[in-house]
Design a protein around this motif. Structure first.
Motif, PDB file in Angstrom:
ATOM      1  N   THR A  79     -41.011 -20.388 153.319  1.00 48.40           N
ATOM      2  CA  THR A  79     -41.615 -21.475 152.718  1.00 48.40           C
ATOM      3  C   THR A  79     -42.838 -21.275 151.769  1.00 48.40           C
ATOM      4  O   THR A  79     -42.910 -21.807 150.590  1.00 48.40           O
ATOM      5  CB  THR A  79     -42.248 -22.424 153.965  1.00 48.40           C
ATOM      6  N   ARG A  80     -43.635 -19.944 152.049  1.00 44.50           N
ATOM      7  CA  ARG A  80     -44.642 -19.585 151.215  1.00 44.50           C
ATOM      8  C   ARG A  80     -44.028 -19.036 149.830  1.00 44.50           C
ATOM      9  O   ARG A  80     -44.643 -19.494 148.870  1.00 44.50           O
ATOM     10  CB  ARG A  80     -45.646 -18.592 151.913  1.00 44.50           C
ATOM     11  N   ARG A  81     -43.117 -18.356 150.014  1.00 49.72           N
ATOM     12  CA  ARG A  81     -42.268 -17.809 148.843  1.00 49.72           C
ATOM     13  C   ARG A  81     -41.885 -18.671 148.027  1.00 49.72           C
ATOM     14  O   ARG A  81     -42.253 -18.634 146.790  1.00 49.72           O
ATOM     15  CB  ARG A  81     -41.356 -16.710 149.163  1.00 49.72           C
ATOM     16  N   ARG A  82     -41.350 -19.738 148.460  1.00 51.76           N
ATOM     17  CA  ARG A  82     -40.849 -20.920 147.784  1.00 51.76           C
ATOM     18  C   ARG A  82     -42.117 -21.727 146.813  1.00 51.76           C
ATOM     19  O   ARG A  82     -41.835 -21.943 145.711  1.00 51.76           O
ATOM     20  CB  ARG A  82     -39.874 -21.863 148.567  1.00 51.76           C
ATOM     21  N   GLU A  83     -42.872 -21.680 147.789  1.00 53.77           N
ATOM     22  CA  GLU A  83     -44.180 -22.555 147.267  1.00 53.77           C
ATOM     23  C   GLU A  83     -44.797 -21.915 145.928  1.00 53.77           C
ATOM     24  O   GLU A  83     -45.043 -22.535 144.959  1.00 53.77           O
ATOM     25  CB  GLU A  83     -45.144 -22.754 148.088  1.00 53.77           C
ATOM     26  N   LEU A  84     -45.002 -20.592 146.027  1.00 55.33           N
ATOM     27  CA  LEU A  84     -45.443 -19.717 145.138  1.00 55.33           C
ATOM     28  C   LEU A  84     -44.702 -19.606 143.956  1.00 55.33           C
ATOM     29  O   LEU A  84     -45.005 -19.829 142.843  1.00 55.33           O
ATOM     30  CB  LEU A  84     -45.647 -18.144 145.547  1.00 55.33           C
ATOM     31  N   ALA A  85     -43.330 -19.312 144.200  1.00 51.07           N
ATOM     32  CA  ALA A  85     -42.225 -19.499 142.889  1.00 51.07           C
ATOM     33  C   ALA A  85     -42.252 -20.710 142.138  1.00 51.07           C
ATOM     34  O   ALA A  85     -42.441 -20.697 140.938  1.00 51.07           O
ATOM     35  CB  ALA A  85     -40.833 -19.140 143.505  1.00 51.07           C
ATOM     36  N   MET A  86     -42.377 -21.698 142.865  1.00 54.61           N
ATOM     37  CA  MET A  86     -42.236 -23.291 142.310  1.00 54.61           C
ATOM     38  C   MET A  86     -43.636 -23.314 141.758  1.00 54.61           C
ATOM     39  O   MET A  86     -43.637 -23.942 140.171  1.00 54.61           O
ATOM     40  CB  MET A  86     -41.912 -24.238 143.099  1.00 54.61           C
ATOM     41  N   PRO A 121     -35.546 -21.533 141.116  1.00 57.13           N
ATOM     42  CA  PRO A 121     -35.901 -20.305 141.371  1.00 57.13           C
ATOM     43  C   PRO A 121     -34.760 -19.334 142.188  1.00 57.13           C
ATOM     44  O   PRO A 121     -35.302 -18.388 142.393  1.00 57.13           O
ATOM     45  CB  PRO A 121     -36.825 -20.878 142.736  1.00 57.13           C
ATOM     46  N   ASP A 122     -33.824 -19.876 142.415  1.00 56.14           N
ATOM     47  CA  ASP A 122     -32.709 -19.104 143.010  1.00 56.14           C
ATOM     48  C   ASP A 122     -31.621 -18.465 141.899  1.00 56.14           C
ATOM     49  O   ASP A 122     -30.902 -17.716 142.295  1.00 56.14           O
ATOM     50  CB  ASP A 122     -31.873 -20.127 143.720  1.00 56.14           C
ATOM     51  N   SER A 158     -33.349 -12.905 142.360  1.00 56.08           N
ATOM     52  CA  SER A 158     -33.589 -14.366 141.898  1.00 56.08           C
ATOM     53  C   SER A 158     -35.108 -14.420 141.231  1.00 56.08           C
ATOM     54  O   SER A 158     -35.714 -13.496 141.118  1.00 56.08           O
ATOM     55  CB  SER A 158     -33.634 -15.472 143.056  1.00 56.08           C
ATOM     56  N   VAL A 159     -35.313 -15.457 140.543  1.00 55.12           N
ATOM     57  CA  VAL A 159     -36.617 -15.703 140.125  1.00 55.12           C
ATOM     58  C   VAL A 159     -37.543 -15.806 141.060  1.00 55.12           C
ATOM     59  O   VAL A 159     -38.764 -15.099 140.982  1.00 55.12           O
ATOM     60  CB  VAL A 159     -36.688 -17.023 139.206  1.00 55.12           C
ATOM     61  N   GLN A 160     -37.339 -16.404 142.335  1.00 55.89           N
ATOM     62  CA  GLN A 160     -38.320 -16.332 143.171  1.00 55.89           C
ATOM     63  C   GLN A 160     -38.698 -14.850 143.714  1.00 55.89           C
ATOM     64  O   GLN A 160     -39.982 -14.519 143.896  1.00 55.89           O
ATOM     65  CB  GLN A 160     -37.697 -17.203 144.563  1.00 55.89           C
ATOM     66  N   ASP A 161     -37.609 -14.172 144.097  1.00 55.35           N
ATOM     67  CA  ASP A 161     -37.803 -12.742 144.263  1.00 55.35           C
ATOM     68  C   ASP A 161     -38.618 -11.943 143.533  1.00 55.35           C
ATOM     69  O   ASP A 161     -39.446 -11.127 143.910  1.00 55.35           O
ATOM     70  CB  ASP A 161     -36.377 -12.131 144.738  1.00 55.35           C
ATOM     71  N   ASN A 162     -38.080 -12.056 141.993  1.00 52.97           N
ATOM     72  CA  ASN A 162     -39.032 -11.488 141.182  1.00 52.97           C
ATOM     73  C   ASN A 162     -40.600 -11.813 141.079  1.00 52.97           C
ATOM     74  O   ASN A 162     -41.461 -11.018 140.921  1.00 52.97           O
ATOM     75  CB  ASN A 162     -38.600 -11.544 139.740  1.00 52.97           C
TER      76      ASN A 162
END
Length: 511
Positions: free
Chosen positions: A382-389, A402-403, A360-364
């Protein structure tokens, strides 16, 4: 709008005609009732921003996907391609930017892969290579079909891919960004082969973000924007600035990037390479990058640009020379050590050394930061999602999902995802190797502006591009490489495109 057909066009039936093509991915319409026609013996360019629908239309024409609505005709007959093999059987071949050949096999094996000559239950290699030689010769290519493909340059491999494409009696050849990794002489050879194809009546669909090349080689241009047809045009009747505005839907003044001035001599040095050399094509390089400075690296293909970038960032270890970070000697035996010192690198090869398409975009985006922290210090979801967004918003990555698998994004948005991954590490020095290759003019300007903003905020940038105008636009100073040597460094505002080209192309023994 469509251009009015001249007498020739009225008399010649399209080899491919698309009417009302519509493609939806879930609730998103990515191609909206698009019409398109391709005439025998012409070079037709498909233009638009990344995400405009070009790739989707090509996939429909080449059988990689089936439209949800609309009709495709080949030779006047409706067709329903279930796979690329069906399109190939109808005479439609494609050569993509990332060459899909087998480098461990011979040139002849690649040209006739799956269609080798057979004798006594086995492959007749002599006859296979003879047939391949005939195909190569028909295009004016002096390439020994028995040689291993990996021993040839990228430009030759591109021509071999075209030879393979036309070896099935192709009526249509799709060339997707075929010149993105070629120098001027190699582009000229490719154009010679394209003209050879059109002289036989083969139609060529040419996709490129290089406007100069589009205007040089193409007979007609079709523009898409936001999945919709904007129009079909004759290059001689369409100014380049008007083409850009049709592609982007906004004026040229909104895309301007102001040239950067030469940095003050007193700026502290963030990263330096002293007398760097390696057996990979780097013979002598001395380079300094100041804090908050953009240094452009210019040179022909094979000049050592990428080799220097990799030596500075721990990807390849130099055989000789010294690295300095903040004025102190540094040892960078690996990219991980370089990251720990604040030095990050974006490879010119997005496919194999950049985006992981299935993630996913978030994982990348969070991949490098998690690797730097180690497995014992995992980022929370939660932190990964915050960073990605936060990076999706900051870099305007589209769609803002992000997914979504990163490989489904346009080239420009994939490049933004890569930049987000690196910037999440809070680096001191950012080394960008061809960051705008294969992306549209709008995304290119966005990345150029981002580089300028990062430098204004203190980040040091080494910017490598084959497009000299781009190097001039983003850089404070420009370092010129020839034959593995860094020959001189000059303030960007003291150069023009022509004077920089003269420096880059000057024979080494004239320096």
């Amino acid at each position: 709008m469509m251009v009015r057909m001249d007498a020739r066009e009225a008399a010649v039936a399209p080899v491919v005609e698309v009417t009302g093509a519509t493609v939806r991915f879930g609730a998103e319409t990515v191609l909206d009732a698009v019409d398109f026609r391709l005439l025998p013996g012409e070079v037709h360019s498909l233009m638009g921003e990344n995400g405009a629908g070009k790739s989707t239309l090509i996939k429909a024409i080449t059988g990689a996907l089936r439209p949800d609505a609309g009709t495709i005709r080949v030779g006047g007959e409706p067709v329903h391609f279930a796979s690329p093999a069906d399109a190939l059987a109808a005479g439609i071949s494609a050569v993509y930017q990332e060459i899909d050949l087998l480098p461990n096999l011979s040139v002849g094996e690649n040209v006739l892969l799956g269609r080798e000559s057979r004798r006594l239950g086995g492959i007749d290699w002599r006859e296979t290579h003879r047939r391949a030689a005939v195909i190569l010769d028909s295009l004016g290519l002096d390439i020994d079909p028995r040689t291993r493909l990996s021993g040839h340059s990228l430009a030759v491999q591109q021509l071999v891919a075209i030879a393979r494409a036309i070896s099935v009696d192709a009526r249509v050849v799709v060339l997707d960004e075929p010149t993105s990794s070629l120098d001027l002489d190699e582009v000229a050879e490719l154009f010679r082969v394209i003209r050879e194809l059109t002289a036989r009546g083969v139609a060529v669909l040419f996709v490129s973000h290089f406007l100069d090349q589009v205007y040089e080689i193409c007979d007609r241009i079709t523009v898409l924007r936001g999945g919709r047809l904007i129009g079909e045009y004759v290059p001689a009747e369409l100014l380049r600035i008007d083409l850009v505005e049709k592609m982007l839907g906004r004026g040229a003044d909104e895309m301007e990037v102001h040239p950067r001035e030469d940095a003050a001599a007193s700026v502290p040095v963030a990263l330096a390479g002293r007398d760097l050399a390696s057996g990979r094509g780097l013979t002598e390089a001395n380079l300094e990058i100041g804090e908050g400075e953009v240094v452009g690296l210019a040179g022909l293909l094979g000049s050592g640009r990428s080799e220097l970038a990799r030596a500075l960032t721990g990807v390849d270890r130099p055989d000789a020379g010294v690295l300095e970070i903040g004025g102190a000697p540094a040892n960078l035996p690996s990219p991980r050590r370089a990251i720990g010192q604040g030095i990050v690198y974006s490879s010119e090869n997005r496919r194999t050394e950049g985006i992981i398409g299935d993630l996913s975009v978030q994982d990348n985006i969070t991949l490098a930061l998690q690797a730097d922290r180690g497995i014992l210090h995992r980022l929370t979801n939660t932190r990964r999602r915050e960073l990605a967004m936060s990076w999706i918003e900051a870099l305007d990555i589209r769609p803002a999902d992000p997914d979504r698998p990163a490989g489904t994004l346009s080239g420009g948005n994939q490049q933004k995802v890569l930049l987000a991954r690196l910037l999440a590490l809070s680096p001191r020095v950012l080394v960008l190797d061809e960051p705008t290759r294969g992306i549209d003019v709008g995304a290119k300007v966005e990345i150029q502006r981002l580089v300028a903003d990062l430098a204004d905020n203190g980040l040091s940038v080494l910017f490598i591009s084959a497009e000299l105008e781009e190097v001039l636009r983003v850089s404070n100073r420009i370092a010129v490489m020839r034959a593995g040597r860094l020959v001189e460094t000059i303030a960007a505002d003291a150069l023009t495109v022509d004077s920089l080209l003269a420096l880059v192309a000057r024979p080494e023994d004239d320096s």
